[in-house]
Design an enzyme around this catalytic site. Structure first.
Site, short mmCIF file in Angstrom:
data_model
loop_
_atom_site.label_atom_id
_atom_site.label_comp_id
_atom_site.label_asym_id
_atom_site.label_seq_id
_atom_site.Cartn_x
_atom_site.Cartn_y
_atom_site.Cartn_z
N ASP A 9 -30.54 55.14 11.52
CA ASP A 9 -29.70 53.95 11.38
C ASP A 9 -30.64 52.83 10.94
O ASP A 9 -31.45 52.33 11.73
CB ASP A 9 -29.03 53.62 12.72
N LYS A 70 -31.98 43.91 4.97
CA LYS A 70 -30.83 44.72 4.54
C LYS A 70 -29.80 43.89 3.78
O LYS A 70 -29.09 44.41 2.92
CB LYS A 70 -30.19 45.34 5.79
N GLU A 147 -21.76 54.07 8.17
CA GLU A 147 -22.00 53.85 9.60
C GLU A 147 -20.77 54.20 10.46
O GLU A 147 -20.93 54.88 11.49
CB GLU A 147 -22.45 52.40 9.83
N ASP A 169 -17.68 47.34 14.91
CA ASP A 169 -19.14 47.26 14.85
C ASP A 169 -19.60 45.81 14.75
O ASP A 169 -19.46 45.17 13.70
CB ASP A 169 -19.64 48.08 13.64
P1 ADP Z 1 -27.70 45.60 13.51
O1 ADP Z 1 -26.64 46.60 13.29
O2 ADP Z 1 -27.46 44.32 12.77
O3 ADP Z 1 -29.08 46.12 13.29
P2 ADP Z 1 -27.55 45.77 16.42
O4 ADP Z 1 -26.43 46.70 16.54
O5 ADP Z 1 -28.89 46.26 16.80
O6 ADP Z 1 -27.61 45.09 15.00
O7 ADP Z 1 -27.18 44.47 17.31
C1 ADP Z 1 -28.06 43.43 17.48
C2 ADP Z 1 -27.35 42.29 18.17
O8 ADP Z 1 -26.87 42.72 19.43
C3 ADP Z 1 -28.27 41.11 18.43
O9 ADP Z 1 -27.59 39.91 18.11
C4 ADP Z 1 -28.51 41.19 19.92
O10 ADP Z 1 -28.76 39.92 20.49
C5 ADP Z 1 -27.18 41.74 20.40
N1 ADP Z 1 -27.28 42.37 21.73
C6 ADP Z 1 -28.14 43.35 22.12
N2 ADP Z 1 -27.96 43.65 23.41
C7 ADP Z 1 -26.97 42.83 23.87
C8 ADP Z 1 -26.34 42.65 25.14
N3 ADP Z 1 -26.71 43.37 26.21
N4 ADP Z 1 -25.36 41.71 25.24
C9 ADP Z 1 -25.00 40.97 24.16
N5 ADP Z 1 -25.56 41.09 22.95
C10 ADP Z 1 -26.54 42.01 22.80
MG MG Z 2 -25.71 48.35 13.03
#
Ligand code: ADP
Ligand code: MG
Length: 584
Positions: A9, A70, A147, A169
């Site tokens: 991913d 990205k 995804e 998502d």
């Molecule tokens: P991407 O798909 O953009 O790479 P992710 O799925 O990794 O992103 O999500 C990242 C986001 O999730 C960030 O904004 C992070 O602060 C938020 N995040 C991660 N853990 C938590 C949580 N426990 N509660 C709320 N937000 C969270």
């Molecule tokens: Mg993602």
């Protein structure tokens, strides 16, 4: 042993790597953690750093650090890193290379092939750029998948024909919602909407503004708004935000934020939720739109899957539940689900069909109780603390309040069940907390539930203002032995099964499943190639090439109709070669 095809991913904010090993999906730790920030930088000596190390230098060396590349995939741009210029493909390749190398170190074997995921809305250019990034990293990208499709695969799509699912998502920078349907053994994205400028980062920004206001209230002075202070605030508030997903409030304390002055305030989850509600309402609009595009009502959705770190926000779950009457699932870690689905796809391509997703979850909601004024009178209601389908171990808190002035004691009840009426649930236990302070009514008491893998529930009641606490441990095992197995089975199998001999009685069935998985793989490829081939014929290639594409598509359609998989495989190969040559 099957050939190793890993799942990746490649996210805007974070990236993950997963494989199928010994029949189970395994997320490979990178630098010791399952999640690696999609962050690339140069350290003080000019050396390339990727992941956590790069993100940690964001405040100190912003001009030597790149985030969210990205967003620029497929664009003809260069970004600077130190005194050099790089394309988005090149920056992404650094991320992929790090995943590959760290993965190889962890597994002790080379990683050569990968399935990489992309958002459903990515166009051909963006997909191609992702493929190129993989090649630059020394990976043979055997498949690019969407995804939401990967998320559905991780939840066992392909098992139940005709299933219609919604994938919600919410990542760091973007929001996507997709309706996916399993048809003819193929997972298809039926409708997809989203907002490329809405995600957890926006919640952080709102919290930073909130912190600036809190500082002003505390010191009657403005906080300087330089990049360094703002980035520091963002780090602090992002951490606070994550705490609020599990706790009803968070104490923020950041020392010497402005000369001798500290930033110090407390934030309630309720106040935070009020801040982000308008943003989350926009995500609900997108859900409605994709449902209406797919000509479906919420009631026709059989599963709602939560994907992306920001879906851990409790308000996301409660809005889907209360406003859309959807029951979201989050038994698979929303940070890891996409990589897991990609690994599942990789295993299918490699010819390995027996694996499953196994997670320990709680099949019931765990509640305490509180008096609530509803329907015109006060009544005792259940307050959910750990929701059903939460992965174990789980640790969550909620606040309740005393009713009277100088209320020196309170009873804490623990109920298991889904109703908000205690009498409809099962009482697991209760205990009395004595020795509270003589505070006025509405004195907050934090009720904390800690549920371990063995079903032991530790309950702590803590008076917030004094910190005075009482803890009791309850053995809940008698209450959920049977349901846990059922819930496991429910979410366990992808294709085939590894839960035990009892489920493996019919050998003929198992081999029929094998055939289906192979066929699905061929059909998926054919469909993907047809789309790409058709797109190419619109982009005026030579008449000969266009005819050859049409011819091959025609023959592969005929092979599908006849169920002639050998011919289909041949046509797929020919079409794939031609497309590869023409797309360049
Ligand atoms: P991407 O798909 O953009 O790479 P992710 O799925 O990794 O992103 O999500 C990242 C986001 O999730 C960030 O904004 C992070 O602060 C938020 N995040 C991660 N853990 C938590 C949580 N426990 N509660 C709320 N937000 C969270
Ligand atoms: Mg993602």
């Amino acid at each position: 042993m099957h050939e190793l095809i890993v799942g990746i991913d490649l996210g805007t904010t974070n990236s993950e790597l997963a494989i199928i090993q010994d029949g189970a999906i395994r997320v490979i730790p990178i630098h010791g953690r399952p999640i690696m920030p999609s962050c690339v930088g140069l350290d003080g000596t000019g050396k390339l750093v990727v992941g956590e190390t790069a993100r940690n230098q964001l405040i100190a060396a912003p001009e030597h650090t790149i985030l969210s590349i990205k967003r620029q995939m497929g664009e003809d741009v260069k970004v600077s890193l130190g005194d050099k210029q790089f394309s988005p493909e090149e920056i992404s390749s650094f991320i992929l290379r790090e995943l590959k190398q760290e993965g190889e170190r962890e597994l002790g074997r080379p990683i050569k092939k990968a399935v990489i995921t992309v958002p459903a809305f990515f166009n051909e250019r963006q997909r191609r750029a992702t493929q190129v990034a993989g090649e630059l990293a020394g990976l043979d990208v055997v498949r690019i998948i969407n995804e939401p499709t990967a998320a559905a695969l991780a939840y066992g799509a392909g098992v139940k024909e005709g299933e219609t699912m919604l994938v919600y998502d919410l990542g760091g920078g973007t929001f996507d919602v997709s309706v996916v349907v399993v048809e003819n053994g193929i997972v298809e994205v039926k409708a997809s909407h989203g907002d490329v400028r809405l995600g957890g980062d926006d919640f952080d920004d709102l919290l930073v503004a909130h912190a600036i206001a809190a500082f002003k209230k505390q010191h009657d002075a403005e906080l300087p708004r330089d990049t360094k202070t703002l980035r520091r605030l963002k780090v602090v508030m992002e951490r606070a935000k994550r705490t609020l997903s599990d706790e009803p409030f968070v104490a923020i304390r950041e020392e010497y934020i402005d000369g001798p002055r500290h930033l110090e305030f407390e934030l309630l989850r309720d106040d935070y939720e009020r801040l982000i509600l308008p943003l989350l309402e926009r995500t609900l609009d997108c859900c409605h739109r994709s449902l209406s595009d797919a000509q479906l009502t919420p009631a026709q959705i059989s599963k709602v899957m939560l994907v992306g770190g920001a879906t851990r926000t409790p308000l996301v779950q409660s809005l889907l539940r209360n406003r859309m009457r959807l029951d979201p699932r989050f038994e698979i870690d929303p940070d890891l689900i996409v990589a897991m689905g990609a690994a599942a796809q990789g295993a299918v391509i490699a010819g390995d069909k027996h694996y499953s997703v196994l997670v320990d979850i709680t099949p019931h909601t765990w509640n305490t109780t509180a008096i609530s004024y509803r329907r015109g009178y006060d009544e005792l209601v259940c307050v959910p603390i750990i929701r059903r389908n939460t992965p174990l171990p789980a640790s969550k808190s909620e606040m309740v309040f005393t009713m009277f002035d100088a209320q020196l004691e309170t009873k804490v009840d623990v109920y298991q069940g889904e109703s908000d009426i205690p009498a409809e649930n099962t009482l697991i236990g209760d205990f009395l907390v004595t020795g509270l302070s003589a505070a006025p009514a509405n004195n907050p008491i934090v009720i904390h539930f800690d549920l371990d893998l063995n079903g032991m529930l530790k309950v702590t009641a803590r008076e917030k203002i004094t910190g005075f606490a009482k803890t009791v441990t309850l053995d809940t095992r008698a209450h959920h032995a049977v349901d846990l197995d059922e819930a496991r089975r429910n979410i366990a199998s992808l294709v085939g099964d590894s839960t035990g001999p009892a489920d493996r009685t019919d050998a003929a069935d198992a081999s029929a499943e094998d055939a289906t998985a192979d066929t699905q793989e061929l059909l998926n490829t054919a469909k993907d190639l047809r789309k790409r081939g058709e797109a190419l014929t619109q982009k005026n290639p030579t008449a000969d090439d266009a005819n050859e594409i049409r011819d091959l598509i025609h023959h592969s359609a005929a092979a599908i109709k006849d169920g002639d998989w050998t011919t289909l495989a041949e046509k797929n190969d020919a079409l794939s070669d031609l497309i590869f040559y023409l797309e360049d």
